[in-house]
Structures are given as C-alpha cells and as structure tokens.
Design an enzyme around this catalytic site. Sequence first.
Site, PDB file in Angstrom:
ATOM      1  N   ASP A  65       8.998 -21.969  13.278  1.00  0.00           N
ATOM      2  CA  ASP A  65       9.465 -23.340  13.098  1.00  0.00           C
ATOM      3  C   ASP A  65       8.351 -24.235  12.583  1.00  0.00           C
ATOM      4  O   ASP A  65       8.571 -25.034  11.687  1.00  0.00           O
ATOM      5  CB  ASP A  65       9.990 -23.912  14.423  1.00  0.00           C
ATOM      6  CG  ASP A  65      11.311 -23.274  14.803  1.00  0.00           C
ATOM      7  OD1 ASP A  65      11.915 -22.601  13.938  1.00  0.00           O
ATOM      8  OD2 ASP A  65      11.740 -23.444  15.957  1.00  0.00           O
ATOM      9  N   PRO A  90       2.523  -7.429 -10.289  1.00  0.00           N
ATOM     10  CA  PRO A  90       1.884  -8.745 -10.447  1.00  0.00           C
ATOM     11  C   PRO A  90       2.582  -9.627 -11.491  1.00  0.00           C
ATOM     12  O   PRO A  90       2.284 -10.818 -11.584  1.00  0.00           O
ATOM     13  CB  PRO A  90       0.441  -8.421 -10.856  1.00  0.00           C
ATOM     14  CG  PRO A  90       0.360  -6.961 -11.054  1.00  0.00           C
ATOM     15  CD  PRO A  90       1.662  -6.323 -10.693  1.00  0.00           C
ATOM     16  N   GLU A 121      -1.024   3.655 -13.685  1.00  0.00           N
ATOM     17  CA  GLU A 121      -1.297   2.398 -14.396  1.00  0.00           C
ATOM     18  C   GLU A 121      -0.057   1.546 -14.597  1.00  0.00           C
ATOM     19  O   GLU A 121      -0.150   0.327 -14.739  1.00  0.00           O
ATOM     20  CB  GLU A 121      -1.949   2.699 -15.757  1.00  0.00           C
ATOM     21  CG  GLU A 121      -3.448   2.456 -15.759  1.00  0.00           C
ATOM     22  CD  GLU A 121      -4.140   3.071 -14.550  1.00  0.00           C
ATOM     23  OE1 GLU A 121      -4.681   2.306 -13.727  1.00  0.00           O
ATOM     24  OE2 GLU A 121      -4.135   4.313 -14.413  1.00  0.00           O
ATOM     25  N   ARG A 177       9.746 -10.359  10.542  1.00  0.00           N
ATOM     26  CA  ARG A 177       9.417 -11.463  11.441  1.00  0.00           C
ATOM     27  C   ARG A 177      10.496 -12.537  11.454  1.00  0.00           C
ATOM     28  O   ARG A 177      10.564 -13.334  12.384  1.00  0.00           O
ATOM     29  CB  ARG A 177       8.082 -12.095  11.055  1.00  0.00           C
ATOM     30  CG  ARG A 177       6.905 -11.137  11.119  1.00  0.00           C
ATOM     31  CD  ARG A 177       5.632 -11.808  10.673  1.00  0.00           C
ATOM     32  NE  ARG A 177       5.336 -12.946  11.518  1.00  0.00           N
ATOM     33  CZ  ARG A 177       4.780 -12.864  12.713  1.00  0.00           C
ATOM     34  NH1 ARG A 177       4.446 -11.696  13.204  1.00  0.00           N
ATOM     35  NH2 ARG A 177       4.558 -13.936  13.436  1.00  0.00           N
TER      36      ARG A 177
HETATM   37  C1  9WO Z   1      -0.139  -3.803 -13.048  1.00  0.00           C
HETATM   38  C2  9WO Z   1      -0.522  -4.800 -13.931  1.00  0.00           C
HETATM   39  C3  9WO Z   1      -1.754  -5.301 -14.341  1.00  0.00           C
HETATM   40  C4  9WO Z   1      -1.800  -6.338 -15.260  1.00  0.00           C
HETATM   41  C5  9WO Z   1      -0.619  -6.878 -15.771  1.00  0.00           C
HETATM   42  C6  9WO Z   1       0.595  -6.372 -15.330  1.00  0.00           C
HETATM   43  C7  9WO Z   1       0.631  -5.340 -14.434  1.00  0.00           C
HETATM   44  N1  9WO Z   1       1.701  -4.697 -13.878  1.00  0.00           N
HETATM   45  C8  9WO Z   1       1.231  -3.768 -13.053  1.00  0.00           C
HETATM   46  C9  9WO Z   1       2.106  -2.902 -12.280  1.00  0.00           C
HETATM   47  O1  9WO Z   1       3.277  -3.146 -12.149  1.00  0.00           O
HETATM   48  N2  9WO Z   1       1.532  -1.814 -11.780  1.00  0.00           N
HETATM   49  C10 9WO Z   1       2.227  -0.804 -11.029  1.00  0.00           C
HETATM   50  C11 9WO Z   1       2.194  -1.106  -9.542  1.00  0.00           C
HETATM   51  C12 9WO Z   1       1.472   0.474 -11.222  1.00  0.00           C
HETATM   52  C13 9WO Z   1       0.015   0.299 -10.840  1.00  0.00           C
HETATM   53  C14 9WO Z   1      -0.131  -0.315  -9.467  1.00  0.00           C
HETATM   54  N3  9WO Z   1       0.822  -1.346  -9.179  1.00  0.00           N
HETATM   55  C15 9WO Z   1       0.507  -2.558  -8.716  1.00  0.00           C
HETATM   56  C16 9WO Z   1       1.360  -3.464  -8.117  1.00  0.00           C
HETATM   57  N4  9WO Z   1      -0.707  -3.080  -8.733  1.00  0.00           N
HETATM   58  N5  9WO Z   1      -0.667  -4.301  -8.183  1.00  0.00           N
HETATM   59  C17 9WO Z   1       0.572  -4.563  -7.788  1.00  0.00           C
HETATM   60  C18 9WO Z   1       0.995  -5.765  -7.169  1.00  0.00           C
HETATM   61  C19 9WO Z   1       2.275  -5.907  -6.703  1.00  0.00           C
HETATM   62  C20 9WO Z   1       2.650  -7.110  -6.124  1.00  0.00           C
HETATM   63  N6  9WO Z   1       1.769  -8.112  -5.998  1.00  0.00           N
HETATM   64  C21 9WO Z   1       0.505  -7.984  -6.437  1.00  0.00           C
HETATM   65  C22 9WO Z   1       0.086  -6.818  -7.041  1.00  0.00           C
END
Ligand code: 9WO
Length: 259
Positions: free
Chosen positions: A174, A94, A121, A159
């Site tokens: 398009d 994120p 985490e 896609r």
């Molecule tokens: C979680 C997180 C929470 C608050 C601020 C920063 C943060 N980074 C992560 C993160 O990289 N987490 C890893 C991947 C491990 C836990 C689960 N992960 C994850 C990826 N949760 N949500 C995403 C994600 C990836 C792409 N777009 C939206 C959410």
Amino acid sequence: MRFDVLTIFPEMFEAITQYGVTSRAFSKEILHLKTWNPRDFTSDPRKTVDDRAYGGGPGMVMMVGPLEDALQAVQEDIASSSAMKKGPTVLMSPQGRVFNQDLAKEMSQLEQITFVCGRYEAVDQRFIERHVDFELSIGDYVVSGGELPALVVMDSLIRLMPNVLGDANSAQQDSFSDGLLDCPHYTRPENYKNFLVPGVLLGGHHGRIESWRRNESLIATQKSRPDLILAARKKGLLSLKDEKVLQEYLETLASGLNK
Ligand code: 9WO
C-alpha cells in the site's frame, strides 16, 4: 495463477519455487510454475538449440524450431489440463516495455503467462513475430539471458497475489502504491555505538509515527528520485500536507544554498 517458462536452464527457477516467501505460493498450490526446455524439442543427438547468425558476425542465435515446438506443448498442456485461458507470451528483452509496479499490478490480474527466456546473442526474429505478444525489459542493461529478468518479474507478481504473503506485505504494498521510496527503519538496540533510533519511533504515538514516516518517505524521494514525486503528484496521490512538507524541505535547501 500459472507461469510457463521456456528456458534451457530450468533449475534457475528454483530461486523462486524453493526459497523464501515466494515458495509459499507454490506449496499452497495457488500458483504453478512449469518449465519447458527447448532442448527437449530437438531431434538431433546433440540437442542443438542455437546456430550461427545469417549475415555473419559473432555470436549464436536461438533457433525458431525448438522454441516454437516448446510453446506448442505449453498451449496443448493448458488446453488439455484445465479450463484456464492461455495468457500472453512474453519475451524478456532489453528492447521491451520497461517493467514497473503499475505493469506488475496489471499483469498480476492474468490467469496465465508464458515467459520466453533467450540465451546466446539473440532469438530468431521469426519466433518473435510469430508468437511473442510483447517484450518486457527490467531496465536498460544487458544480462546473459532472460532467466534472471523473468525471475524478477515473477517475484514481483507473486508478491501482489492475494493470500500469499500476509499483513506486513500488504501494508508495504500500500505504501509503495503511492510510488514513493520507503522511510528508514530501525530495530534493537535503541543505542548502537551512540547512533540512536529517532525519538519519535520510541514514543508510541501512532499519529506522530505515521506522519514522521510519510515525511521521511517524501523527503527521501525528493532527494534521490524527484521524478517519482512528479509522478505521484500527477496521479493525485499527494495531499496538501504532503505538498507543505515538500515545499518546506525545498525552502530549507534553497536557504542553505543562499547562505
Ligand atoms: C539483447 C540485446 C542487446 C542490445 C539490443 C537488443 C538486445 N536484445 C537482446 C536480447 O533479447 N537478448 C536475448 C535475451 C538473448 C541474449 C540474452 N538476453 C537478454 C535479455 N539479455 N538481457 C536481457 C534483458 C531482459 C530484460 N531486461 C533486461 C535485459
């Protein structure tokens, strides 16, 4: 194109390799997906890939070693099995750049992409600093791991590949490339419990149908995503006729409010 994915849940990727239109790209062998499980790059009997965070606090952190060894195996596999040049290593997170259709178009030009899917985490920062080229987010929310976000990104890249999905898709592609929302769609029956299909769609006049669809797209976009109208205008994608339709819509809105 080739996707390599670092994940402790490789079966999740059957969502695109085994189902629907995306599976066709794999059976045609114009696209390849290979998963790499960090657990296969451990040496302890429990196949440990996570450990407690230094500094304390709740939650486990993905260890740098198994991820780095899995990534090295990807690099060696690419170097030995093809003349393909290795593309970027992308961590789903994120904190990353927010994915959108423009970025999808750019990324669809790459020959190879390695997606890193975190669990627990967090991912040890040393893996990120040593190996990740960029972080990619699918939106401002947290999910349980990077797998579902990576699947979303790969699906949208598939896609965009030529010769994957046929005519209907390229037409849709398009219209989305103007960055507008889709117009309403209807199929049989013409009269459903007295809810009717708009007459213009039954008339067979292609010019009128196209112009109705464009106007519906413009108005739907103005209503729920006015930011997309501004972006389309900035890109020079709105014609004078489009502007007239929008202006007329905003005037009818205003006159309704002033009554
Ligand atoms: C979680 C997180 C929470 C608050 C601020 C920063 C943060 N980074 C992560 C993160 O990289 N987490 C890893 C991947 C491990 C836990 C689960 N992960 C994850 C990826 N949760 N949500 C995403 C994600 C990836 C792409 N777009 C939206 C959410």
